[in-house]
Design a protein around this motif. Structure first.
Motif, PDB file in Angstrom:
ATOM      1  N   MET A 135       0.853  -1.174   0.000  1.00  0.00           N
ATOM      2  CA  MET A 135       0.000   0.000   0.000  1.00  0.00           C
ATOM      3  C   MET A 135       0.902   1.241   0.000  1.00  0.00           C
ATOM      4  O   MET A 135       1.772   1.391   0.838  1.00  0.00           O
ATOM      5  N   ASN A 136       0.691   2.140  -0.964  1.00  0.00           N
ATOM      6  CA  ASN A 136       1.455   3.374  -1.053  1.00  0.00           C
ATOM      7  C   ASN A 136       0.741   4.481  -0.294  1.00  0.00           C
ATOM      8  O   ASN A 136      -0.457   4.684  -0.456  1.00  0.00           O
ATOM      9  N   ARG A 137       1.519   5.193   0.516  1.00  0.00           N
ATOM     10  CA  ARG A 137       0.966   6.329   1.271  1.00  0.00           C
ATOM     11  C   ARG A 137       1.801   7.561   0.978  1.00  0.00           C
ATOM     12  O   ARG A 137       3.029   7.492   0.945  1.00  0.00           O
TER      13      ARG A 137
ATOM     14  N   LYS B 212       2.113  11.775   2.063  1.00  0.00           N
ATOM     15  CA  LYS B 212       1.670  12.928   2.849  1.00  0.00           C
ATOM     16  C   LYS B 212       1.644  14.137   1.928  1.00  0.00           C
ATOM     17  O   LYS B 212       2.607  14.415   1.217  1.00  0.00           O
TER      18      LYS B 212
ATOM     19  N   ILE C  30      -3.227  12.598   4.249  1.00  0.00           N
ATOM     20  CA  ILE C  30      -2.538  11.366   3.861  1.00  0.00           C
ATOM     21  C   ILE C  30      -3.359  10.720   2.758  1.00  0.00           C
ATOM     22  O   ILE C  30      -4.550  10.443   2.926  1.00  0.00           O
ATOM     23  N   SER C  31      -2.703  10.486   1.615  1.00  0.00           N
ATOM     24  CA  SER C  31      -3.347   9.800   0.494  1.00  0.00           C
ATOM     25  C   SER C  31      -2.909   8.343   0.513  1.00  0.00           C
ATOM     26  O   SER C  31      -1.726   8.049   0.689  1.00  0.00           O
ATOM     27  N   GLU C  32      -3.853   7.447   0.333  1.00  0.00           N
ATOM     28  CA  GLU C  32      -3.543   6.021   0.271  1.00  0.00           C
ATOM     29  C   GLU C  32      -3.896   5.511  -1.116  1.00  0.00           C
ATOM     30  O   GLU C  32      -5.005   5.718  -1.604  1.00  0.00           O
ATOM     31  N   ASN C  33      -2.919   4.862  -1.758  1.00  0.00           N
ATOM     32  CA  ASN C  33      -3.101   4.273  -3.087  1.00  0.00           C
ATOM     33  C   ASN C  33      -3.577   5.279  -4.131  1.00  0.00           C
ATOM     34  O   ASN C  33      -4.385   4.954  -4.998  1.00  0.00           O
TER      35      ASN C  33
ATOM     36  N   PRO D  42      -7.568  12.251  -0.573  1.00  0.00           N
ATOM     37  CA  PRO D  42      -7.846  12.068   0.849  1.00  0.00           C
ATOM     38  C   PRO D  42      -9.156  12.729   1.273  1.00  0.00           C
ATOM     39  O   PRO D  42      -9.554  13.761   0.717  1.00  0.00           O
TER      40      PRO D  42
ATOM     41  N   GLU E 196       7.063   5.688   4.063  1.00  0.00           N
ATOM     42  CA  GLU E 196       7.472   4.299   3.948  1.00  0.00           C
ATOM     43  C   GLU E 196       7.109   3.495   5.160  1.00  0.00           C
ATOM     44  O   GLU E 196       6.920   3.962   6.208  1.00  0.00           O
TER      45      GLU E 196
END
Length: 68
Positions: free
Chosen positions: A1-3, A5, A38-41, A45, A68
């Motif tokens: 999963m890519n996160r 900020k 915070i954006s996920e994938n 957000p 990371e």
């Protein structure tokens, strides 16, 4: 999963262009400098105005940091 900020670092307003070309907008984004998400994938957000990135009359610059 890519996160990632996302931090809003600069807000610019081109009032001269808005007066000449834009149809009046009653409610523009309420993003403030220093605000973070915070954006996920790669998803927008929650709470971040989707048009903050593509508003040519009131553009924002964002700083993106990989978590990371």
């Amino acid at each position: 999963m890519n996160r990632v900020k996302i931090t809003a670092i600069r807000h610019t307003v081109y009032t001269d262009l808005m007066e000449k070309y834009e149809n009046p907008i009653e409610h523009a984004c309420e993003v403030t400098e220093g605000q973070q998400w915070i954006s996920e994938n790669g998803m927008c957000p929650e709470g971040m105005c989707p048009s903050a990135c593509n508003d040519g009359f009131r553009p924002f610059s964002f700083y993106l940091e990989l978590i990371e």
